[in-house]
Motif scaffolding. Structure first.
Motif, PDB file in Angstrom:
ATOM      1  N   TRP A 143       0.838  -1.191   0.000  1.00 52.54           N
ATOM      2  CA  TRP A 143       0.000   0.000   0.000  1.00 52.54           C
ATOM      3  C   TRP A 143       0.875   1.244   0.000  1.00 52.54           C
ATOM      4  N   ARG A 144       0.284   2.370  -0.390  1.00 52.51           N
ATOM      5  CA  ARG A 144       0.935   3.676  -0.284  1.00 52.51           C
ATOM      6  C   ARG A 144       0.248   4.472   0.811  1.00 52.51           C
ATOM      7  N   ASP A 145       1.046   5.094   1.682  1.00 51.35           N
ATOM      8  CA  ASP A 145       0.432   5.986   2.660  1.00 51.35           C
ATOM      9  C   ASP A 145       0.191   7.350   2.009  1.00 51.35           C
ATOM     10  N   PRO A 146      -0.501   8.276   2.669  1.00 43.40           N
ATOM     11  CA  PRO A 146      -0.838   9.556   2.030  1.00 43.40           C
ATOM     12  C   PRO A 146       0.371  10.393   1.639  1.00 43.40           C
ATOM     13  N   ASP A 147       1.553  10.100   2.222  1.00 46.46           N
ATOM     14  CA  ASP A 147       2.764  10.834   1.864  1.00 46.46           C
ATOM     15  C   ASP A 147       3.555  10.130   0.759  1.00 46.46           C
ATOM     16  N   GLY A 148       3.018   9.036   0.229  1.00 48.26           N
ATOM     17  CA  GLY A 148       3.658   8.343  -0.879  1.00 48.26           C
ATOM     18  C   GLY A 148       4.612   7.236  -0.479  1.00 48.26           C
ATOM     19  N   PHE A 149       4.802   6.984   0.812  1.00 47.27           N
ATOM     20  CA  PHE A 149       5.691   5.909   1.248  1.00 47.27           C
ATOM     21  C   PHE A 149       4.997   4.560   1.075  1.00 47.27           C
ATOM     22  N   MET A 150       5.727   3.576   0.519  1.00 47.01           N
ATOM     23  CA  MET A 150       5.165   2.247   0.339  1.00 47.01           C
ATOM     24  C   MET A 150       5.356   1.420   1.608  1.00 47.01           C
ATOM     25  N   VAL A 151       4.282   0.744   2.027  1.00 48.87           N
ATOM     26  CA  VAL A 151       4.317  -0.111   3.210  1.00 48.87           C
ATOM     27  C   VAL A 151       3.659  -1.446   2.867  1.00 48.87           C
ATOM     28  N   GLU A 152       4.082  -2.475   3.566  1.00 43.08           N
ATOM     29  CA  GLU A 152       3.667  -3.842   3.238  1.00 43.08           C
ATOM     30  C   GLU A 152       3.104  -4.539   4.470  1.00 43.08           C
ATOM     31  N   HIS A 153       1.977  -5.217   4.310  1.00 41.73           N
ATOM     32  CA  HIS A 153       1.543  -6.234   5.257  1.00 41.73           C
ATOM     33  C   HIS A 153       2.151  -7.560   4.800  1.00 41.73           C
TER      34      HIS A 153
END
Length: 376
Positions: free
Chosen positions: A292-302
């Motif tokens: 997923w992308r957070d609102p600041d554009g950083f990619m994060v993963e479950h």
């Protein structure tokens, strides 16, 4: 009809060929035991907190200018966000086994040991890796108590019936993040940076990737784990990849199981957040993943169900390809690969033009190899 498994030969347990990188340092300064947390700067802490809650992180500290986020496992906060004028990744913090390791590392690097703020506890030393990233090593940080965990579903496997007279109705709610798993970084000085982490922090390479047809030039990506001796550690706590810019790629957070990951993703989708790629299962590391992308554009993963290795396994070697990123799941998206039209891909293009004029490891032949990977 598929005549050949496309994943055949993508991993070798035989380790390096003669003269190739061994994947470990002979005499590291210390051996860190885990990632402690990641630090970011963001302009809107309220927006960051809202996404974190939807993603499954819990706020453990909130002030006007600082936000600490944690998982359900006992330990320190796994993400620290400070208020700033623009979004930026400040760097990772690794956990040393004991305070004297921090002192030893500080002495070796010519740095000083500093006390952490009272709300975190313990001490730290700050170093700078060859890519220019601040790397913090901490010891004695205060552990927060465990929170109620998200209990995995009871599953029936084939004819093995563990659940009878009961249905499965997992709620569509935020996944409860258990802990921080790993961070992925891109470097224009990949080999220098890799060696720095192995020599200073005692990390071990689990898998190397190389551009097709360029194995003789060495690897361009490594999945790196902590050396805990006979105690198994995550397949990778840090991953490094060669690229045209020094930057954060993504970070990953463990959840209980596939249903937690999927239902949590549906909740994020309902909230209107940007899905990047998934659901699927990786090859290197074997994790179930969803990006997923957070609102600041950083990619994060479950992620869930990742590999665990002790210190006896030698590195695997495999050619890099877009199709080789997953055993199953949808094709890797343009957003995940960094080639989706937009500000990020434009920044990467400009970085590529700049990098090719600089003295680093990302040269024209490496660029051609990367383009071949993106098309594979």
């Amino acid at each position: 009809m598929i005549d050949e498994d496309p994943h055949t030969g993508l991993h070798s347990e035989h380790g390096a060929r003669a003269g190739e990188h061994p994947g470990r340092a002979g005499n590291p300064v210390i051996k860190v035991c885990d990632l402690a947390w990641l630090e970011f700067v963001k302009p809107d802490l309220e927006r960051a907190a809202m996404f974190a809650a939807a993603f499954g992180l819990t706020t453990s500290l909130r002030t006007e200018n600082e936000l600490h986020l944690r998982g359900t496992d006992p330990g320190s906060a796994c993400v620290i966000i400070r208020r700033g004028t623009r979004s930026a990744f400040l760097g990772p913090a690794f956990r040393a086994a004991e305070p004297r390791d921090v002192k030893r590392l500080a002495e070796a690097a010519g740095q000083r040991v500093t006390e952490l703020p009272e709300q975190l506890g313990g001490s730290f030393v700050d170093l700078t890796d060859p890519s220019g990233l601040r790397v913090r090593v901490v010891a004695g940080a205060r552990d927060l108590p465990a929170l109620p965990p998200q209990v995995p579903l009871t599953l029936n496997f084939g004819h093995e019936a563990r659940r009878t007279n009961a249905t499965q109705r997992p709620p569509r709610e935020p996944a409860h993040v258990q802990r921080l798993g790993h961070v992925v970084l891109q470097s224009t000085k990949y080999r220098q940076t890799l060696d720095w982490y192995l020599e200073h922090l005692g990390l071990l390479v689990s898998d190397f990737l190389y551009y097709p047809g360029q194995r003789e030039r060495g690897p361009v990506m490594s999945f790196i784990r902590c050396d805990r001796g006979a105690t198994p550690a995550d397949h990778h706590t840090l991953a490094l990849t060669l690229g045209p810019a020094n930057r954060y790629v993504h970070s990953a957070y463990q959840v209980a199981d596939l249903d937690t990951l999927a239902a949590g993703g549906e909740y994020l989708r309902d909230c209107g957040y940007q899905h990047s790629w998934g659901i699927g299962r990786h090859i290197q590391g074997s994790q179930l993943f969803d990006y997923w992308r957070d609102p600041d554009g950083f990619m994060v993963e479950h992620f869930s169900d990742g590999d665990l290795f002790d210190n006896t396994l030698e590195p695997g070697w495999a050619p890099m390809s877009a199709s080789g990123l997953a055993q199953w799941g949808p094709p890797a998206t343009a957003d995940f690969l960094g080639i989706k039209p937009g500000k990020e891909s434009l920044r990467e293009l400009l970085a590529t033009l700049h990098s090719l004029r600089e003295d680093n490891e990302f040269d024209v032949r490496r660029l051609l190899g990367l383009l071949k990977v993106a098309r594979s």
